[in-house]
Structure formats: structure tokens, C-alpha cells
Design a protein around this motif. Structure first.
Motif, mmCIF file in Angstrom:
data_model
loop_
_atom_site.group_PDB
_atom_site.id
_atom_site.type_symbol
_atom_site.label_atom_id
_atom_site.label_comp_id
_atom_site.label_asym_id
_atom_site.label_seq_id
_atom_site.Cartn_x
_atom_site.Cartn_y
_atom_site.Cartn_z
ATOM 1 N N PRO A 210 0.828 -1.216 0.000
ATOM 2 C CA PRO A 210 0.000 0.000 0.000
ATOM 3 C C PRO A 210 0.857 1.259 0.000
ATOM 4 N N VAL A 211 0.331 2.299 -0.613
ATOM 5 C CA VAL A 211 1.033 3.595 -0.599
ATOM 6 C C VAL A 211 0.901 4.191 0.800
ATOM 7 N N VAL A 212 2.009 4.616 1.356
ATOM 8 C CA VAL A 212 1.998 5.176 2.707
ATOM 9 C C VAL A 212 1.673 6.662 2.626
ATOM 10 N N VAL A 213 0.721 7.075 3.406
ATOM 11 C CA VAL A 213 0.287 8.477 3.356
ATOM 12 C C VAL A 213 1.030 9.281 4.422
ATOM 13 N N PRO A 214 1.686 10.349 4.016
ATOM 14 C CA PRO A 214 2.423 11.162 4.996
ATOM 15 C C PRO A 214 1.483 12.021 5.830
ATOM 16 N N SER A 215 2.040 12.658 6.826
ATOM 17 C CA SER A 215 1.236 13.581 7.616
ATOM 18 C C SER A 215 0.778 14.723 6.707
ATOM 19 N N SER A 216 -0.350 15.289 7.026
ATOM 20 C CA SER A 216 -0.956 16.264 6.114
ATOM 21 C C SER A 216 -0.119 17.538 5.974
ATOM 22 N N ARG A 217 0.763 17.791 6.929
ATOM 23 C CA ARG A 217 1.512 19.058 6.890
ATOM 24 C C ARG A 217 2.934 18.898 6.353
ATOM 25 N N ASN B 254 6.474 8.162 0.183
ATOM 26 C CA ASN B 254 6.262 6.713 0.100
ATOM 27 C C ASN B 254 7.582 5.989 -0.167
ATOM 28 N N ILE B 255 8.380 6.531 -1.080
ATOM 29 C CA ILE B 255 9.692 5.926 -1.365
ATOM 30 C C ILE B 255 10.571 6.011 -0.117
ATOM 31 N N ALA B 256 10.590 7.198 0.480
ATOM 32 C CA ALA B 256 11.444 7.408 1.655
ATOM 33 C C ALA B 256 11.040 6.476 2.793
ATOM 34 N N TYR B 257 9.752 6.254 2.924
ATOM 35 C CA TYR B 257 9.282 5.366 3.992
ATOM 36 C C TYR B 257 9.757 3.941 3.757
ATOM 37 N N ARG B 258 9.704 3.519 2.510
ATOM 38 C CA ARG B 258 10.151 2.154 2.206
ATOM 39 C C ARG B 258 11.661 2.026 2.349
ATOM 40 N N ALA C 274 8.386 6.409 9.824
ATOM 41 C CA ALA C 274 7.799 7.689 9.419
ATOM 42 C C ALA C 274 8.712 8.884 9.723
ATOM 43 N N ALA C 275 9.346 8.856 10.890
ATOM 44 C CA ALA C 275 10.152 10.027 11.285
ATOM 45 C C ALA C 275 11.345 10.209 10.339
ATOM 46 N N ASP C 276 12.064 9.127 10.092
ATOM 47 C CA ASP C 276 13.215 9.226 9.191
ATOM 48 C C ASP C 276 12.769 9.520 7.764
ATOM 49 N N ALA C 277 11.614 8.980 7.401
ATOM 50 C CA ALA C 277 11.111 9.239 6.045
ATOM 51 C C ALA C 277 10.846 10.721 5.860
ATOM 52 N N GLU C 278 10.221 11.327 6.843
ATOM 53 C CA GLU C 278 9.923 12.758 6.711
ATOM 54 C C GLU C 278 11.216 13.579 6.660
ATOM 55 N N ASP C 279 12.156 13.238 7.540
ATOM 56 C CA ASP C 279 13.458 13.940 7.520
ATOM 57 C C ASP C 279 14.105 13.831 6.145
ATOM 58 N N LEU C 280 14.110 12.616 5.630
ATOM 59 C CA LEU C 280 14.774 12.386 4.345
ATOM 60 C C LEU C 280 14.105 13.184 3.226
ATOM 61 N N VAL C 281 12.780 13.163 3.197
ATOM 62 C CA VAL C 281 12.073 13.887 2.130
ATOM 63 C C VAL C 281 12.311 15.387 2.256
ATOM 64 N N GLN C 282 12.260 15.879 3.463
ATOM 65 C CA GLN C 282 12.477 17.317 3.662
ATOM 66 C C GLN C 282 13.863 17.717 3.158
ATOM 67 N N PHE D 208 14.614 13.879 -9.099
ATOM 68 C CA PHE D 208 14.478 13.994 -7.648
ATOM 69 C C PHE D 208 14.896 12.693 -6.950
ATOM 70 N N ASN D 209 14.528 11.567 -7.531
ATOM 71 C CA ASN D 209 14.892 10.291 -6.903
ATOM 72 C C ASN D 209 16.402 10.105 -6.822
ATOM 73 N N ARG D 210 17.084 10.699 -7.769
ATOM 74 C CA ARG D 210 18.550 10.622 -7.714
ATOM 75 C C ARG D 210 19.049 11.352 -6.464
ATOM 76 N N ILE D 211 18.482 12.508 -6.221
ATOM 77 C CA ILE D 211 18.878 13.282 -5.040
ATOM 78 C C ILE D 211 18.488 12.536 -3.768
ATOM 79 N N LEU D 212 17.259 12.065 -3.759
ATOM 80 C CA LEU D 212 16.746 11.409 -2.551
ATOM 81 C C LEU D 212 17.533 10.138 -2.218
ATOM 82 N N THR D 213 17.774 9.307 -3.227
ATOM 83 C CA THR D 213 18.453 8.040 -2.941
ATOM 84 C C THR D 213 19.927 8.258 -2.614
ATOM 85 N N ASN D 214 20.551 9.227 -3.287
ATOM 86 C CA ASN D 214 21.948 9.515 -2.938
ATOM 87 C C ASN D 214 22.049 10.029 -1.509
ATOM 88 N N LEU D 215 21.124 10.901 -1.176
ATOM 89 C CA LEU D 215 21.101 11.441 0.184
ATOM 90 C C LEU D 215 20.905 10.312 1.185
#
Lengths: 208, 199
Positions: free
Chosen positions: A54-61, B31-35, B40-48, B71-78
């Protein structure tokens, strides 16, 4: 074409990433080899399982937070801090200044962190008056500032906070320049690195 | 219009364009970052961080390339460089060999129809978690290659470009990554690989 060779290419076969000839050769082999067919099927199932995650949904913000950080980075600092031109000054600029002073006074009472300032390039202390004002940060330098500074020998300027400092003109504030390395990865230095710099700057200031 | 005003106007257009890209692709990137990161926390950090980095180099973005490829090149390299540097990753040597399990013999299958059947469309939470956990057991390079191929649907050529490596290396990483993942899942849910269960 033996099983070992075929099995090393089964994922590429599954993804249609082989040449037409090789794809056909492997297909011919698979038609008569149970072992390789079974291997292929297990890889196909693995691929399907991944596709069905499933696609993971991020926080809304999340996106909003990126945009906020971008906005903070995008500000072209030097243009924003020209000295006041008295002839063009309007009443709302005074009102804005007053509001800022009130906000600073409030902030100084509520925020326990030591403030410090970062310049975007090596500067002489006398030119800090407008340069320091834009890049104040409570914990460690703005990434945008560091990015600009990363190719240079940056200068961190500690400004001692005192009740007088809030009302003093920037040029009269006591400052201590602290060099930090020109490193492209500077922004990833931990907060502890910057805290150490600040502590050193503070002790330099105290010993004056 | 003065030169400064033209420059400012261009900056604003780029900023606006980038903001729209953030809004459009944030979820996909997350979604990529989460996988990749596994939580979730590291995924958000990585995407940001990836978006901030992308913004810095946005003037170098070649618009003939889809944004997410760039963008995926940047994200995965990071992800590979920075997160490993910080010791957040459990790394496995890329040259490490992996022993496959022997399965039971079964009949041959029709080839090459690889499309999922209706029964494969719905994954239970239990299975999803096992697959997600299995992904986290892979080395960063294998995980990136597998995620880009099977979750993002990139071609090998695109993955080679994103990962700045050869197609042969990509082929090897995907193959070995899938085999390791298969063995991990099969240990926990052998029924998924039994004939008739997922066909």
C-alpha cells in the motif's frame, strides 16, 4: 545455456530487460526446466508483493513544512536589510519596528537559548551592522546561510545578549568572530558542534 | 523592467514552479522514503532534506527528464550517503552472498504473463508488514534498486542513471535484492509461495 546462467538473469527476464534473443533463449530453457521455472515464479511473486504494497500516506503538513523551510531559505538577505531611509520612512515602518521590538523583548524573556549570528561570508566586524540582523537563529545557522558560506571560510559571530543589546544599534553590539570550516557538509554538523562554538565565543567574550 | 526586476521575476517563477512540484510529488517521495528508511520520522526527515537539496540545484534540473527521475537521484543519494554516514542504517556488504532456501517442486507455469491476478490485488496487513520488514533487511543499494524498480516502476536504464551506476550493476542489485527479500518473506509466510496461494 545452463541453469546457473538462466537463474542469474531471471529478474531481468521478468522485467523484460533482456535483448529479444536472450529473452527468447531463456523462455525456451524455462519451457523444459522445472527448477528454473519455479525460481522464476518465486521471483514473480516477490515482485508482485512489492507492487501491491500500500502507498503510505504522509502527515498532512509534510509538504507545507517543506514550503515553509524553502520560504525561509529563499529570502535574499542582504537586500532586506537596508538602512532606514528617513525620507521614505512611513508611519507603518515605525509601527513595524515597534512591534518587532516588543516581540524581541517578549522573546528574550521566553527563550532561554543564547542567540548568535552567522554571516554569509567573511566580513570585517565594522560591516556587521546590517549583515548580522538577518540571519539570527536560536540554535544553529540557517541552512541557506550555510550553503552560501560553505565554499568560503565562514565566520560565526556571537552577540552577547543583554537588556541593553535589545535597544542598542547593531553596530555597537559586542561581537566575537569565530571561524568555522569551509565544508560542503557543514549543514549536517550536529547542534553540539555549534553549541561548542558558542560556548567558546562566550568565554572569549567574558574574558575581555 | 530593470535587470534586477527581471532576475527577481525569474526567481519567483522558479520558486512557484518548485512549490508546485513539492505539492504534487511530496506523497510519492514520502512513500519511497518510507520504504527506504523503514519508519515515518526518518522518512519525513529524508524527504524534507531531499526537497531542500533539490531546490538548491533546481537551476540545474534538465526539464527533458521527468522530475521524479531527477528527484529520486537526489533522494536516494542522500539516503545512501548521509544516512549511512550518520550510522542510521544497518548495512550489509554488497558482496555478501546469500543462501537461498530449497523449495518444494511444483509444476511449470505459463510464461511470460507476469501481471498480477485478482487474488494478488489485495495484500493483508500482515503480509505488508513482512514485506516492509524484509526490505529493511536489504543493504541500502539493494533496497534502493528494488524500491525503484518494483514500487516506483523505473526501468533499469533509469535506475542506472539515478544510482549513477551501470545497467549490469542495477540488474545484479535488483536480482539479488529480490532473492534476499523472497527468502525473508518465505521464511515467515511460506504459503505465499505455495502453488495456488498467489497465482
Amino acid at each position: 545455456m545452463n541453469c546457473r546462467y538462466v537463474q542469474s538473469r531471471l529478474s531481468a527476464y521478468l522485467d523484460f530487460e533482456l535483448s529479444g534473443v536472450e529473452q527468447q533463449q531463456i523462455r525456451n530453457h524455462l519451457e523444459q526446466c522445472i527448477e528454473c521455472s519455479r525460481e522464476l515464479e518465486s521471483l514473480r511473486i516477490t515482485k508482485v508483493l512489492l507492487q501491491q504494497l500500500p502507498v503510505v500516506v504522509p502527515s498532512s503538513r509534510g509538504a507545507e513544512r517543506v514550503l515553509q523551510r524553502l520560504q525561509a531559505q529563499a529570502a535574499p538577505a542582504p537586500q532586506r536589510f537596508r538602512m532606514l531611509n528617513w525620507r521614505r520612512t512611513r508611519w507603518w515602518q515605525f509601527a513595524g519596528g515597534f512591534a518587532l521590538a516588543v516581540a524581541l523583548a517578549f522573546w528574550s524573556r521566553t527563550e532561554p537559548e543564547r542567540p548568535f549570528y552567522v554571516t554569509s561570508s567573511p566580513v570585517s566586524l565594522t560591516s556587521l551592522s546590517s549583515e548580522t540582523a538577518f540571519s539570527r537563529t536560536n540554535f544553529f545557522p540557517h541552512q541557506s546561510t550555510l550553503h552560501r558560506a560553505s565554499s568560503l571560510q565562514g565566520v560565526l559571530v556571537y552577540v552577547h545578549r543583554s537588556p541593553q543589546a535589545l535597544h542598542a544599534s547593531p553596530a555597537s553590539l559586542p561581537v566575537v568572530p569565530v571561524a568555522y570550516p569551509a565544508d560542503p557538509l557543514l549543514e549536517h554538523y550536529p547542534a553540539s558542534y555549534w553549541n561548542t562554538l558558542i560556548i567558546n565565543a562566550e568565554s572569549t567574550f567574558s574574558s575581555r | 523592467m530593470t535587470h534586477a526586476a527581471v532576475v527577481r521575476s525569474m526567481d519567483e517563477r522558479l520558486q512557484q514552479e518548485f512549490n508546485e512540484l513539492v505539492e504534487r510529488y511530496y506523497q510519492q517521495a514520502y512513500n519511497i522514503a518510507y520504504r527506504l528508511t523503514g519508519n515515518a520520522a526518518d522518512a519525513e526527515d529524508l524527504v524534507q532534506e531531499a526537497f531542500l537539496r533539490a531546490y538548491r540545484f533546481f537551476d540545474r534540473y534538465d526539464r527533458s527528464m521527468p522530475f521524479m527521475n531527477w528527484f529520486n537521484r537526489i533522494l536516494t543519494n542522500l539516503y545512501i550517503d548521509e544516512y549511512r554516514r550518520r550510522g542510521r542504517l544497518r548495512t550489509v556488504s554488497i558482496d555478501e552472498t546469500f543462501t537461498s532456501e530449497d523449495g518444494e517442486e511444483s509444476a511449470t507455469f505459463d510464461l511470460p504473463d507476469f501481471t498480477p491476478s485478482p487474488m494478488e490485488q489485495v495484500l493483508s496487513k500482515e503480509y505488508s508488514e513482512a514485506i516492509h520488514e524484509g526490505l529493511q533487511q536489504l543493504s541500502p543499494e539493494f533496497r534502493v534498486a528494488v524500491v525503484l524498480a518494483d514500487i516506483e516502476g523505473h526501468s533499469y536504464e533509469e535506475i542506472a542513471e539515478i544510482m549513477n551506476t551501470s545497467i549490469g550493476t542495477v540488474r545484479s542489485r535488483i536480482h539479488r535484492g529480490r532473492k534476499q527479500l523472497r527468502d525473508y518473506i518465505r521464511k515467515r509466510h511460506p504459503n505465499l509461495f505455495e502453488r495456488g496461494e498467489l497465482k
